[in-house]
Motif scaffolding. Structure first.
Motif, mmCIF file in Angstrom:
data_model
loop_
_atom_site.group_PDB
_atom_site.id
_atom_site.type_symbol
_atom_site.label_atom_id
_atom_site.label_comp_id
_atom_site.label_asym_id
_atom_site.label_seq_id
_atom_site.Cartn_x
_atom_site.Cartn_y
_atom_site.Cartn_z
ATOM 1 N N HIS A 194 -7.082 -40.241 27.352
ATOM 2 C CA HIS A 194 -6.546 -39.068 26.634
ATOM 3 C C HIS A 194 -7.452 -37.847 26.654
ATOM 4 N N ASP A 195 -8.411 -37.780 27.553
ATOM 5 C CA ASP A 195 -9.305 -36.625 27.636
ATOM 6 C C ASP A 195 -9.789 -36.508 29.083
ATOM 7 N N ASP A 196 -9.041 -35.744 29.877
ATOM 8 C CA ASP A 196 -9.361 -35.630 31.302
ATOM 9 C C ASP A 196 -10.748 -35.052 31.548
ATOM 10 N N VAL A 197 -11.159 -34.091 30.739
ATOM 11 C CA VAL A 197 -12.463 -33.453 30.919
ATOM 12 C C VAL A 197 -13.586 -34.481 30.730
ATOM 13 N N LYS A 198 -13.502 -35.250 29.657
ATOM 14 C CA LYS A 198 -14.532 -36.269 29.389
ATOM 15 C C LYS A 198 -14.502 -37.365 30.462
ATOM 16 N N LEU A 199 -13.308 -37.779 30.858
ATOM 17 C CA LEU A 199 -13.189 -38.813 31.891
ATOM 18 C C LEU A 199 -13.799 -38.322 33.205
ATOM 19 N N LEU A 200 -13.528 -37.087 33.579
ATOM 20 C CA LEU A 200 -14.091 -36.550 34.817
ATOM 21 C C LEU A 200 -15.615 -36.429 34.740
ATOM 22 N N ALA A 201 -16.130 -35.988 33.615
ATOM 23 C CA ALA A 201 -17.592 -35.881 33.462
ATOM 24 C C ALA A 201 -18.232 -37.263 33.593
ATOM 25 N N ARG A 202 -17.622 -38.265 32.971
ATOM 26 C CA ARG A 202 -18.157 -39.626 33.090
ATOM 27 C C ARG A 202 -18.017 -40.161 34.511
ATOM 28 N N ALA A 203 -16.931 -39.780 35.181
ATOM 29 C CA ALA A 203 -16.757 -40.202 36.578
ATOM 30 C C ALA A 203 -17.854 -39.609 37.451
#
Length: 179
Positions: free
Chosen positions: A56-65
């Motif tokens: 539910h948070d694309d920005v956080k998911l991308l940063a973690r990726a």
């Protein structure tokens, strides 16, 4: 030392760092291997994109990726030995994964163009650096385990990490102001 062991140790440390970050980020790792299976382009199998619905948070998911992608390369910077062929393949796979993550940011609508994805990469790099400081002993221990076993399947990896990792709040680490 038999030929191939130093090469496996280099790859194991690179991959262990990626596996630990995946674990901390809540990414499921299906397989971790230094045996050089020809069917896999990388020694780690992890589908972080599959978490988009639940995250539910694309920005956080991308940063973690990006952190997941870069952490192995950060570990490699400390090496003094020449890079092995196996590690070179991992680095090429990481570069491809980084480009793919940049394109994913565009596809998901969080960046207008690949050129606009540097903030995600920068945030991921910082997170990876912070995690390395906190989890270096865990990464080294997992690297030894991986070198010994050659391949660790997802369930066994999760069980090993559950039993060996100390508590760490990745959300707090993301907001830390230190590298």
């Amino acid at each position: 030392m038999p030929e191939g062991i130093p090469s496996q140790q280099q790859s194991a440390k690179h991959l262990a760092a990626r596996a630990v970050l995946a674990y901390r980020a809540g990414f499921s790792v299906a397989r971790l291997s230094v045996t050089g299976s020809s069917e896999d382009s990388s020694g780690i199998v992890c589908n972080w994109r599959g978490l988009r619905e639940s995250f539910h948070d694309d920005v956080k998911l991308l940063a973690r990726a990006f952190a997941f992608i870069y952490v192995g390369s950060i570990v490699d910077q400390a090496m003094s030995d020449p890079i092995s062929d196996n590690l070179s393949k991992e680095l090429l796979s990481d570069m491809s994964s980084a480009l793919d993550a940049r394109q994913t940011a565009v596809d998901w609508g969080v960046a207008k163009a690949v050129a606009d994805t540097n903030p995600f990469a920068h945030t991921g790099y910082k997170l990876a650096s912070r995690l390395l400081r906190m989890d270096q002993p865990l990464i080294e221990s997992l690297a030894r385990e991986l070198t010994s076993q050659g391949t660790i399947e997802g369930d066994a990896l999760k069980k090993w990490l559950d039993g060996n990792a100390r508590p760490l709040n990745l959300d707090e680490l993301e907001t830390s102001t230190t590298y």
